[in-house]
Design an enzyme around this catalytic site. Structure first.
Site, PDB file in Angstrom:
ATOM      1  N   THR A  38       0.828  -1.215   0.000  1.00 59.18           N
ATOM      2  CA  THR A  38       0.000   0.000   0.000  1.00 59.18           C
ATOM      3  C   THR A  38       0.861   1.263   0.000  1.00 59.18           C
ATOM      4  OG1 THR A  38      -1.687  -1.197   1.234  1.00 59.18           O
ATOM      5  CG2 THR A  38      -1.838   1.205   1.268  1.00 59.18           C
ATOM      6  N   VAL A  39       1.768   1.368   0.968  1.00 60.77           N
ATOM      7  CA  VAL A  39       2.536   2.620   1.116  1.00 60.77           C
ATOM      8  C   VAL A  39       3.657   2.714   0.071  1.00 60.77           C
ATOM      9  CG1 VAL A  39       3.795   4.088   2.730  1.00 60.77           C
ATOM     10  CG2 VAL A  39       1.989   2.595   3.594  1.00 60.77           C
ATOM     11  N   LYS A  78       6.291   1.913  12.660  1.00 62.89           N
ATOM     12  CA  LYS A  78       6.214   2.325  14.075  1.00 62.89           C
ATOM     13  C   LYS A  78       6.489   1.181  15.037  1.00 62.89           C
ATOM     14  CE  LYS A  78       2.146   1.542  12.117  1.00 62.89           C
ATOM     15  NZ  LYS A  78       1.348   2.057  11.028  1.00 62.89           N
ATOM     16  N   VAL A 132       3.836   7.913  12.495  1.00 60.71           N
ATOM     17  CA  VAL A 132       2.817   8.374  13.457  1.00 60.71           C
ATOM     18  C   VAL A 132       1.770   9.228  12.744  1.00 60.71           C
ATOM     19  CG1 VAL A 132       2.393   9.617  15.611  1.00 60.71           C
ATOM     20  CG2 VAL A 132       4.552   8.391  15.304  1.00 60.71           C
ATOM     21  N   GLY A 174      -0.058   8.855  10.063  1.00 60.84           N
ATOM     22  CA  GLY A 174      -0.121   8.880   8.596  1.00 60.84           C
ATOM     23  C   GLY A 174       0.352  10.191   7.991  1.00 60.84           C
ATOM     24  N   GLY A 180      -6.895  -0.551   2.737  1.00 61.70           N
ATOM     25  CA  GLY A 180      -5.435  -0.456   2.957  1.00 61.70           C
ATOM     26  C   GLY A 180      -5.056   0.253   4.245  1.00 61.70           C
ATOM     27  N   LYS A 204       2.796   4.072  18.280  1.00 59.80           N
ATOM     28  CA  LYS A 204       2.910   5.480  17.864  1.00 59.80           C
ATOM     29  C   LYS A 204       3.039   6.398  19.086  1.00 59.80           C
ATOM     30  CE  LYS A 204       0.093   4.594  13.758  1.00 59.80           C
ATOM     31  NZ  LYS A 204      -1.285   4.373  13.323  1.00 59.80           N
ATOM     32  N   GLY A 215      -3.641   5.008   4.801  1.00 57.49           N
ATOM     33  CA  GLY A 215      -3.947   4.965   3.368  1.00 57.49           C
ATOM     34  C   GLY A 215      -2.718   5.275   2.534  1.00 57.49           C
TER      35      GLY A 215
HETATM   36  P1  NDP Z   1       1.672  -3.904   2.881  1.00 55.86           P
HETATM   37  O1  NDP Z   1       1.497  -5.230   3.520  1.00 55.86           O
HETATM   38  O2  NDP Z   1       0.622  -3.383   1.983  1.00 55.86           O
HETATM   39  O3  NDP Z   1       3.046  -3.896   2.055  1.00 55.86           O
HETATM   40  C1  NDP Z   1       4.229  -4.497   2.529  1.00 55.86           C
HETATM   41  C2  NDP Z   1       5.142  -4.744   1.329  1.00 55.86           C
HETATM   42  O4  NDP Z   1       6.367  -5.302   1.793  1.00 55.86           O
HETATM   43  C3  NDP Z   1       4.562  -5.753   0.336  1.00 55.86           C
HETATM   44  O5  NDP Z   1       5.023  -5.414  -0.947  1.00 55.86           O
HETATM   45  C4  NDP Z   1       5.184  -7.068   0.792  1.00 55.86           C
HETATM   46  O6  NDP Z   1       5.274  -8.043  -0.209  1.00 55.86           O
HETATM   47  C5  NDP Z   1       6.572  -6.589   1.192  1.00 55.86           C
HETATM   48  N1  NDP Z   1       7.186  -7.451   2.185  1.00 55.86           N
HETATM   49  C6  NDP Z   1       6.726  -7.722   3.427  1.00 55.86           C
HETATM   50  N2  NDP Z   1       7.588  -8.529   4.068  1.00 55.86           N
HETATM   51  C7  NDP Z   1       8.593  -8.780   3.207  1.00 55.86           C
HETATM   52  C8  NDP Z   1       9.773  -9.555   3.273  1.00 55.86           C
HETATM   53  N3  NDP Z   1      10.076 -10.247   4.361  1.00 55.86           N
HETATM   54  N4  NDP Z   1      10.584  -9.596   2.186  1.00 55.86           N
HETATM   55  C9  NDP Z   1      10.265  -8.910   1.079  1.00 55.86           C
HETATM   56  N5  NDP Z   1       9.178  -8.134   0.955  1.00 55.86           N
HETATM   57  C10 NDP Z   1       8.343  -8.088   2.008  1.00 55.86           C
HETATM   58  O7  NDP Z   1       1.968  -2.883   4.069  1.00 55.86           O
HETATM   59  P2  NDP Z   1       1.730  -1.308   4.075  1.00 55.86           P
HETATM   60  O8  NDP Z   1       2.251  -0.721   2.835  1.00 55.86           O
HETATM   61  O9  NDP Z   1       0.355  -1.023   4.497  1.00 55.86           O
HETATM   62  O10 NDP Z   1       2.656  -0.882   5.316  1.00 55.86           O
HETATM   63  C11 NDP Z   1       4.049  -0.765   5.190  1.00 55.86           C
HETATM   64  C12 NDP Z   1       4.599  -0.105   6.445  1.00 55.86           C
HETATM   65  O11 NDP Z   1       4.007   1.180   6.567  1.00 55.86           O
HETATM   66  C13 NDP Z   1       4.267  -0.840   7.745  1.00 55.86           C
HETATM   67  O12 NDP Z   1       5.325  -0.657   8.643  1.00 55.86           O
HETATM   68  C14 NDP Z   1       3.024  -0.117   8.239  1.00 55.86           C
HETATM   69  O13 NDP Z   1       2.874  -0.209   9.638  1.00 55.86           O
HETATM   70  C15 NDP Z   1       3.368   1.298   7.834  1.00 55.86           C
HETATM   71  N6  NDP Z   1       2.233   2.207   7.674  1.00 55.86           N
HETATM   72  C16 NDP Z   1       1.151   1.839   6.920  1.00 55.86           C
HETATM   73  C17 NDP Z   1       0.116   2.716   6.714  1.00 55.86           C
HETATM   74  C18 NDP Z   1      -1.071   2.359   5.907  1.00 55.86           C
HETATM   75  O14 NDP Z   1      -2.016   3.171   5.844  1.00 55.86           O
HETATM   76  N7  NDP Z   1      -1.120   1.207   5.256  1.00 55.86           N
HETATM   77  C19 NDP Z   1       0.145   4.073   7.302  1.00 55.86           C
HETATM   78  C20 NDP Z   1       1.347   4.366   8.066  1.00 55.86           C
HETATM   79  C21 NDP Z   1       2.330   3.453   8.235  1.00 55.86           C
HETATM   80  P3  NDP Z   1       3.995  -8.935  -0.614  1.00 55.86           P
HETATM   81  O15 NDP Z   1       3.114  -8.012  -1.411  1.00 55.86           O
HETATM   82  O16 NDP Z   1       4.557 -10.042  -1.399  1.00 55.86           O
HETATM   83  O17 NDP Z   1       3.362  -9.380   0.686  1.00 55.86           O
HETATM   84  N1  HSE Z   2      -2.910   0.538  10.576  1.00 51.05           N
HETATM   85  C1  HSE Z   2      -2.610   1.897  10.815  1.00 51.05           C
HETATM   86  C2  HSE Z   2      -3.887   2.641  11.153  1.00 51.05           C
HETATM   87  C3  HSE Z   2      -1.956   2.509   9.613  1.00 51.05           C
HETATM   88  O1  HSE Z   2      -4.975   2.097  10.905  1.00 51.05           O
HETATM   89  O2  HSE Z   2      -3.812   3.739  11.673  1.00 51.05           O
HETATM   90  C4  HSE Z   2      -1.447   3.905   9.848  1.00 51.05           C
HETATM   91  O3  HSE Z   2      -0.382   3.904  10.735  1.00 51.05           O
END
Ligand code: NDP
Ligand code: HSE
Length: 443
Positions: free
Chosen positions: A18-19, A112, A139, A141, A194, A212, A309
């Site tokens: 997602t991110v 986080k 923290v 978003g 997401g 956070k 998001g």
């Molecule tokens: P996702 O699960 O959507 O994406 C994670 C990505 O990392 C995927 O591409 C996944 O691959 C890859 N991945 C995970 N583990 C491994 C590994 N061991 N080796 C290689 N690739 C790996 O997570 P998000 O994008 O939602 O979140 C990412 C980070 O951002 C997290 O730390 C989350 O807490 C933080 N965050 C997220 C927010 C949100 O709104 N979603 C907001 C703020 C922070 P694959 O697709 O194959 O699983």
């Molecule tokens: N899972 C987290 C939330 C993502 O819902 O706030 C943003 O950090």
């Protein structure tokens, strides 16, 4: 000076979920303005992730981007200036971040959980190596709350912070209240959009918010990260009944994260909380987050915006990329300290156990509709010096002899309330468990 002609900063991106995808998209879409702000182009040249399909689709037709399953090769690549960690979780994220630091790369992360649990180790390593670790996206978003706490409010002695900092739980609570959605369907929708963590129990059990809060508390009070001292209680046991009763009394229930500098130590707690509906923060709905900060000079300031998001989080990740790009030629001694305070100036202020926390309470009791029941309950509370602020006794439904009593207390020490609850539950006229939800006036 022609900024576009300058050598681009090269970014190695770990994770294309997602991110990661949001960061790629926004960086490309706003490239021209970002170059003008950063002073030179910022290019993602290497992407390391597990399944390459999304990365392939996104980068199709773009020259100079190398995709790989081998994340370590991205971190170690000599051309990479900044590593952006967006895979989440503890391992392999921790090892990769430490490897990046050891290789002299700056790091941007949204993780986080990693920072709350291993931040002390990571920031010490970064300080020793003279590199930056930026974490605005970790923290709240898209809200620039780290920047506000670390720089904008630097003149203040911060007294407390109270925030809605988990988008998923706020979205679930809003949906349950406004549309009558079930907990399960609202959570499924948050996942589809997401917002949720890979393991959504982190969201609904208050753990993500506690991660956070741990980070904000360290920055606000100049203490090391102490996730082990955080109290986390989530929203999974909240009932529609309590959400409705709270509304009738003029309150809204939110998953609130609170850190406060009390006389005996620092409070670090996340739990469902009744907030007066008239407060702005009580009206922050859906995946929006809000953080209320009380500083001694400025007074209260409120920061609100999307807390989760793809693009809102990418907004924070890219802000960090621009910051690091601007600062990376600066002498490390002249950069803003990672945790706002100089690393040798952190204090060892203790954290308060939950039993010592002072707050107000909403108590709901199911009782037999008999004379004297209320007197027994109020005596138990009075014996412990707990004073009642408001009380409502519901009419028993037709043909039933049990009813609900709702009590709001004035501020009191938690351990006294827990003791009173144990005695109330032991009364023969009280049925089942007493529901206890904390209440904060936030005034
Ligand atoms: P996702 O699960 O959507 O994406 C994670 C990505 O990392 C995927 O591409 C996944 O691959 C890859 N991945 C995970 N583990 C491994 C590994 N061991 N080796 C290689 N690739 C790996 O997570 P998000 O994008 O939602 O979140 C990412 C980070 O951002 C997290 O730390 C989350 O807490 C933080 N965050 C997220 C927010 C949100 O709104 N979603 C907001 C703020 C922070 P694959 O697709 O194959 O699983
Ligand atoms: N899972 C987290 C939330 C993502 O819902 O706030 C943003 O950090």
């Amino acid at each position: 000076m022609n900024h576009v002609a300058m050598k681009p900063i090269q970014v190695g991106l770990l994770g294309m979920g997602t991110v990661g995808l949001g960061t790629w998209t926004v960086l490309r879409r706003n490239e021209e303005e970002i170059v003008r702000r950063a002073g030179r182009p910022i290019r993602i040249t290497r992407i390391g992730t597990r399944s390459l399909d999304k990365a392939r689709a996104a980068t199709q037709g773009v020259a100079g981007v190398h995709l790989t399953h081998d994340l370590e090769s991205v971190v170690q690549h000599p051309d990479v200036d900044i590593v952006v960690e967006l895979i989440g979780g503890i391992e392999p994220a921790r090892t990769l971040v430490l490897q990046a630091i050891a290789a002299g790369k700056h790091v941007v992360t949204a993780n986080k959980a990693l920072l709350a649990m291993h931040g002390n180790e990571i920031f010490a390593a970064a300080h020793a190596r003279g590199v930056m670790v930026a974490f605005e996206a970790a923290v709240a978003g898209g809200i620039p709350i780290i920047k506000a706490l670390r720089e904008g409010l630097t003149a203040n002695r911060i007294e407390w912070i109270a925030g809605i900092i988990n988008g998923t739980s706020n979205f679930i609570l809003s949906e349950m209240r406004a549309t009558g959605a079930s907990f399960e369907s609202a959570l499924a929708e948050a996942q589809a959009r997401g917002y949720a963590e890979a393991d959504p129990t982190f969201d609904v059990e208050g753990i993500d918010a506690a991660h956070k809060l741990t980070i904000m508390s360290a920055i606000a009070f100049g203490v090391p990260m102490h996730f082990d001292a955080a109290y986390a209680e989530g929203i999974s046991k909240l009932t529609r009944e309590d959400i409705r009763y709270a509304e009738e009394l003029g309150y809204r229930i939110k998953l609130l994260a609170i850190t406060r500098r009390a006389k005996a130590g620092i409070e670090l707690r996340v739990h469902p909380t009744l907030i007066p509906t008239k407060r702005l923060i009580a009206n922050v709905e859906g995946a929006m987050n809000a953080v209320l900060v009380q500083g001694d000079a400025v007074g209260p300031t409120l920061y609100s915006g999307p807390g989760a998001g793809a693009e809102p989080t990418a907004s924070a990740v890219i802000a960090d990329l621009v910051d690091v790009t601007r600062m990376h030629t600066a002498d490390p001694e002249h950069r803003v300290p990672h945790l706002a305070f100089q690393p040798d100036q952190l204090s060892d202020t203790p954290f308060l156990p939950m039993g010592e926390v002072v707050t107000s309470y909403y108590l709901r009791l199911r009782v037999l509709d008999r004379p004297g029941v209320l007197a027994d309950i109020t005596r138990i509370l009075a014996d412990r010096d707990i004073s009642i602020d408001a009380m409502v006794q519901k009419e028993p439904p037709e043909g039933e002899d049990q009813t609900d009593i709702i009590l709001l207390t004035h501020r009191t020490v938690e351990k006294r309330v827990m003791d009173a609850i144990a005695h109330i539950e032991a009364l023969a006229t009280v049925r089942g468990k007493v529901v206890r939800i904390r209440l904060e006036a936030l005034n």
